[in-house]
Each structure stands twice: as structure tokens, then as C-alpha cells.
Design a protein around this motif. Sequence first.
Motif, PDB file in Angstrom:
ATOM      1  N   LEU A   1      30.915 -15.575  42.035  1.00  0.00           N
ATOM      2  CA  LEU A   1      31.596 -16.790  41.580  1.00  0.00           C
ATOM      3  C   LEU A   1      30.771 -18.042  41.821  1.00  0.00           C
ATOM      4  N   VAL A   2      29.977 -18.038  42.886  1.00  0.00           N
ATOM      5  CA  VAL A   2      29.205 -19.229  43.250  1.00  0.00           C
ATOM      6  C   VAL A   2      27.969 -19.391  42.378  1.00  0.00           C
ATOM      7  N   VAL A   3      27.265 -18.283  42.132  1.00  0.00           N
ATOM      8  CA  VAL A   3      25.970 -18.322  41.453  1.00  0.00           C
ATOM      9  C   VAL A   3      25.998 -19.013  40.083  1.00  0.00           C
ATOM     10  N   PRO A   4      26.979 -18.742  39.196  1.00  0.00           N
ATOM     11  CA  PRO A   4      26.962 -19.394  37.877  1.00  0.00           C
ATOM     12  C   PRO A   4      27.145 -20.906  37.923  1.00  0.00           C
ATOM     13  N   GLU A   5      27.600 -21.450  39.060  1.00  0.00           N
ATOM     14  CA  GLU A   5      27.918 -22.876  39.144  1.00  0.00           C
ATOM     15  C   GLU A   5      26.841 -23.705  39.827  1.00  0.00           C
ATOM     16  N   ILE A   6      25.757 -23.093  40.273  1.00  0.00           N
ATOM     17  CA  ILE A   6      24.741 -23.840  41.031  1.00  0.00           C
ATOM     18  C   ILE A   6      23.380 -23.702  40.363  1.00  0.00           C
ATOM     19  N   PRO A   7      22.484 -24.667  40.586  1.00  0.00           N
ATOM     20  CA  PRO A   7      21.170 -24.630  39.914  1.00  0.00           C
ATOM     21  C   PRO A   7      20.271 -23.494  40.395  1.00  0.00           C
ATOM     22  N   GLU A   8      20.463 -22.992  41.623  1.00  0.00           N
ATOM     23  CA  GLU A   8      19.603 -21.915  42.130  1.00  0.00           C
ATOM     24  C   GLU A   8      19.852 -20.592  41.421  1.00  0.00           C
ATOM     25  N   GLY A   9      21.035 -20.423  40.836  1.00  0.00           N
ATOM     26  CA  GLY A   9      21.352 -19.180  40.141  1.00  0.00           C
ATOM     27  C   GLY A   9      21.243 -17.979  41.065  1.00  0.00           C
TER      28      GLY A   9
ATOM     29  N   VAL B   1      33.855 -23.869  66.686  1.00  0.00           N
ATOM     30  CA  VAL B   1      34.311 -25.130  66.073  1.00  0.00           C
ATOM     31  C   VAL B   1      33.375 -25.524  64.936  1.00  0.00           C
ATOM     32  N   MET B   2      32.069 -25.314  65.143  1.00  0.00           N
ATOM     33  CA  MET B   2      31.109 -25.583  64.072  1.00  0.00           C
ATOM     34  C   MET B   2      31.405 -24.720  62.853  1.00  0.00           C
ATOM     35  N   GLY B   3      31.771 -23.462  63.080  1.00  0.00           N
ATOM     36  CA  GLY B   3      32.121 -22.577  61.975  1.00  0.00           C
ATOM     37  C   GLY B   3      33.359 -23.036  61.238  1.00  0.00           C
ATOM     38  N   VAL B   4      34.363 -23.517  61.973  1.00  0.00           N
ATOM     39  CA  VAL B   4      35.588 -24.026  61.342  1.00  0.00           C
ATOM     40  C   VAL B   4      35.264 -25.214  60.448  1.00  0.00           C
ATOM     41  N   VAL B   5      34.504 -26.162  60.982  1.00  0.00           N
ATOM     42  CA  VAL B   5      34.174 -27.391  60.232  1.00  0.00           C
ATOM     43  C   VAL B   5      33.292 -27.063  59.028  1.00  0.00           C
ATOM     44  N   ALA B   6      32.284 -26.188  59.224  1.00  0.00           N
ATOM     45  CA  ALA B   6      31.342 -25.882  58.139  1.00  0.00           C
ATOM     46  C   ALA B   6      32.026 -25.169  56.977  1.00  0.00           C
ATOM     47  N   THR B   7      32.908 -24.207  57.270  1.00  0.00           N
ATOM     48  CA  THR B   7      33.608 -23.511  56.186  1.00  0.00           C
ATOM     49  C   THR B   7      34.578 -24.443  55.466  1.00  0.00           C
ATOM     50  N   PHE B   8      35.204 -25.369  56.216  1.00  0.00           N
ATOM     51  CA  PHE B   8      36.114 -26.338  55.590  1.00  0.00           C
ATOM     52  C   PHE B   8      35.341 -27.272  54.654  1.00  0.00           C
ATOM     53  N   LEU B   9      34.192 -27.769  55.121  1.00  0.00           N
ATOM     54  CA  LEU B   9      33.375 -28.652  54.271  1.00  0.00           C
ATOM     55  C   LEU B   9      32.822 -27.894  53.072  1.00  0.00           C
ATOM     56  N   LEU B  10      32.496 -26.617  53.269  1.00  0.00           N
ATOM     57  CA  LEU B  10      31.951 -25.801  52.190  1.00  0.00           C
ATOM     58  C   LEU B  10      32.936 -25.702  51.029  1.00  0.00           C
ATOM     59  N   ALA B  11      34.226 -25.666  51.340  1.00  0.00           N
ATOM     60  CA  ALA B  11      35.248 -25.538  50.303  1.00  0.00           C
ATOM     61  C   ALA B  11      35.217 -26.719  49.329  1.00  0.00           C
ATOM     62  N   PHE B  12      34.788 -27.897  49.803  1.00  0.00           N
ATOM     63  CA  PHE B  12      34.833 -29.095  48.969  1.00  0.00           C
ATOM     64  C   PHE B  12      33.451 -29.567  48.495  1.00  0.00           C
ATOM     65  N   LEU B  13      32.393 -29.075  49.146  1.00  0.00           N
ATOM     66  CA  LEU B  13      31.060 -29.608  48.848  1.00  0.00           C
ATOM     67  C   LEU B  13      30.106 -28.592  48.230  1.00  0.00           C
ATOM     68  N   TRP B  14      30.529 -27.326  48.050  1.00  0.00           N
ATOM     69  CA  TRP B  14      29.560 -26.306  47.665  1.00  0.00           C
ATOM     70  C   TRP B  14      28.969 -26.533  46.279  1.00  0.00           C
ATOM     71  N   LYS B  15      29.655 -27.281  45.402  1.00  0.00           N
ATOM     72  CA  LYS B  15      29.127 -27.542  44.058  1.00  0.00           C
ATOM     73  C   LYS B  15      28.233 -28.775  44.000  1.00  0.00           C
ATOM     74  N   HIS B  16      28.245 -29.597  45.029  1.00  0.00           N
ATOM     75  CA  HIS B  16      27.499 -30.864  45.004  1.00  0.00           C
ATOM     76  C   HIS B  16      25.997 -30.604  45.061  1.00  0.00           C
ATOM     77  N   THR B  17      25.262 -31.337  44.257  1.00  0.00           N
ATOM     78  CA  THR B  17      23.803 -31.166  44.178  1.00  0.00           C
ATOM     79  C   THR B  17      23.089 -32.488  44.412  1.00  0.00           C
ATOM     80  N   LEU B  18      21.827 -32.395  44.799  1.00  0.00           N
ATOM     81  CA  LEU B  18      20.954 -33.557  44.974  1.00  0.00           C
ATOM     82  C   LEU B  18      19.588 -33.223  44.398  1.00  0.00           C
ATOM     83  N   VAL B  19      18.867 -34.264  43.984  1.00  0.00           N
ATOM     84  CA  VAL B  19      17.507 -34.087  43.488  1.00  0.00           C
ATOM     85  C   VAL B  19      16.556 -34.131  44.673  1.00  0.00           C
ATOM     86  N   VAL B  20      15.829 -33.038  44.890  1.00  0.00           N
ATOM     87  CA  VAL B  20      14.866 -32.938  45.988  1.00  0.00           C
ATOM     88  C   VAL B  20      13.542 -32.460  45.416  1.00  0.00           C
TER      89      VAL B  20
END
Length: 455
Positions: free
Chosen positions: A29-37, A80-99
Motif C-alpha cells: 500500500l505504501v510503495v505506489p504512493e511514494i517516489p522511491e517505489g 515511548v519513541m516507538g509510540v511517537v514515531a508510529t503516531f507521526l508515521l500515520a500522518f507524515l508518511w506521504k510527505h516528501t522533500l527535495v533532497v
Amino acid sequence: MALLTHVLACLFGIGSWVAINGMWVELPLVVPEIPEGWYLPSYLTVIIQLANIGPLFITLMHRFKPGALDEQPVIYTIVVMGVVATFLLAFLWKHTLVVGGAVHSVALLSLSFLLSVVDCTSSVTFLPFMMRLPPQYLTSYFVGEGLSGLIPALVALIQGVGMVQCKNATANANVSMENSTWGSGGELVAHYEQANFSAQVFFLFLSVMMIVCLGAFLMLNHLPAVAKERKCERYLDDATHREKAGVGLSLQNSVPEQKPMLDSSESPVKEPRSSFGKGTFSRAQLVLIFVVLAWVNALTNAVLPSVQSYSCLPYGNQAYHLATTMAAAANPVACFIAMFVPNRSLVLMAVLTVTGTGFGAYIMAMAALSPCPLLVHHDMGAALVVITWVVFVLTLSYVKVIIGVILRDEGHSALIWCGAVVQLGSMLGAMSMFPLVSIHELFKSGDPCNTKCPK
């Protein structure tokens, strides 16, 4: 109360690898939505190995500054880091930046690294923490560790991840696998069906699982019933130390005439033993245990999972999903069996390792022959590859429990080295397979809808 402690130990173990296992099963589900494919799995492999900096730091601290690092604060931090990271992942996983002039999923990759640090570090912190509880709860922890792979896989099945519908390439009509024929219907094309719920919901579920792990850890530390069991264990340990100390004093206070008799009676019993842990095993036996531990984890965590799709997809999508799900279920089943049939035999460990390696060799052979493995046109071929995956995971998972129980008896430092060797074996396995799969592309994927192999 003992049942409650078993459940808490199991829930605590679920948090060990649930985040990264969840990332892997959500890839379709993730792969089709991100530039890395589909380069994302390769990136994840490298990221997970870089995250071994966590267990490396913990192991070095215990080696050069023993007693300076307590597991509890580290466990609180990473969970606690795992709780925060998975929560942020739910909302930010599609966001991209030019690097560097290219678009990348910086948030997804960065949070994946944090989750990898959490899970890798759990190998050298969760197991030593279990030393605070009586030995029988270690197996419950291993059951939870196995469920950390099974639960995300089951949720992904409910979600509909990777479910393929075969469509006619020319008529663009739905065609079932059973009714499709070459020549009249044309070539079939695999289309992934729409998921029942989004990747965001799945990542929020992973966050909830990490919260459950945190809650179980809090209760293991502060629940009065569990505290009584810890005190009972400490009392037994202290009593053992006092008994040994009493024996030592009695020997020192013995009259000289009795010393030769004591020495002569003890001399046949004494054998050259290693200074590692309690000195139960010789150096050769310890080398065998740790080599087997590294080998088993290399196979189960890196080598064979990297070729699972190649070994199963030629037999069809159903065979692939059955193999992945039932193999994931075999891990906690093996741990559950070990609760009722505990064993510390090095001979059994060696026999099961050779057996599991043999089944792994068959899986690797089918992956190498993809897209035309043995019996590809027969139901027997699909059944055989599924059974092979189940037996492979079942036998080697039982080996892991045997080694875990053995090293638990050797003490705290032995479990720290156990976690370190687990990560070392996984890392070596991943480093070995990455160039073969991703760079040299030695394995060819099968088509779940079309089989172009001679009968």
C-alpha cells in the motif's frame, strides 16, 4: 496472578518488533504512493542495519562499564519513541522533500530509522529485563515476540493488502484464475485490490500496539503481584549466594588434614569451563551456541524473508499469502510448545538447526528457480512450499527458545550477548542478501496470474 504475569510478559514481547514487521507487511500500500517505489525495501534493509548502532552502544556499555547502564530507563525511552514515531508515521508518511535535486520521502525514511532503532535496541534490553522475573516467563516473552510478526500480518490480511485480482489485458474485464485460458482470453494482468482501510489507520494500530507494550512494561514494574514474584526470585538468588558463601567459609575454616580429602573428592568433578556466565558450558559449547544463534537469526530474519516472494509467487497469490501468514503463526506456536515442552539439550538444538536449515535450502532452491520452480503447475507444489515455510519457521523458532532459556540460566550478561548476537546474525544475513537481490538481481519474480513455464 501467574497467568496475569504471563500475559503481561507476552504483551511486552509484542512491542519488540511489531513496528518494523508492520512496515514490511504494509509495503504494497505504501510503495505506489511514494517516489522511491519498490526501491523502498532496499532502503529499509540498509536503514535497519544502520539502526544497529543502538544495540552496539548498549553492548559496549555493558562490556566496558558493567552496571553503569540500567535497562529500565532505556526501555521506557525506546518504547515511548516507538509510540511517537508510529503516531507521526500515520500522518507524515506521504510527505516528501527535495533532497539533492530529487524528491524523497524524508519523513517516512527518518521515522523508519527511529523505529528500527527501537526494535533493534529491544533485542539487548527486553531480554535482560526478563531476568528480573522467574524463568518460566521468558517463554511467554518469546511468544509475544513471535506475535509481533503474526498480528501485523493478520491485520494486513483483514485490510486486504496484496490481494490480487487478475484482469484480462485486452478486454479489461475481470477474469478468474480458474476460468482463464491462454489463447482465448489473452494475457492476464495482476491488479491490486483497494484496501479495506488506509495505511494511516494501520500505522495508528501499530501505535496502539506500542502503547499496549508500554502499559505491560509499567505493570511488570509496578504491579504488586509481579513485584512479589520478583522478590521471591531475588530471595532464591540471595539464598543460593549465601549457601555458596557458607560453603566457602566452611572450607576456609577446615583443619589442614581435611583439605586433601576435599580436594581429591572435587578433582574428578572439575572440568575446564568457560568464565562466561555461571561457567556451565565449555568454551567450545559456548561457541557452538552463539554460532547457531547467529545462523538461525540470519536465516529467519534476513536470508529467507528476502526471497519469500520469489519462492511462493510462482505458485499463485493464494500460496504466497498462506505461506507468509502460516509461517508468521508458526513462530508463536513454537514458543507456545516450548512452554509445555521445555528443553535445554544442545543435541536437540543441533538436530533442529540442521533440519530447519534443510527446509530453508529447499526454499532457497525454489526461489533460485523462480519463475519456474519444481511442480509449478501442480497443487502439490504450492502445498509443499507452504508446508516447507511452516516447518522451517517452526523448527528454528524452537531453537531460538532453547538458546534463550539456556542463556537465561547463565545470567544477565549472557542475555545481553544473546541480543547482540541476534542482531549480528540478522545484519550479516541482510548484508549477504542485499547485493544478490537488489544489485545483481539474481532472483526473478513469478507472475501470480500467468505461468509461462513448460509443463
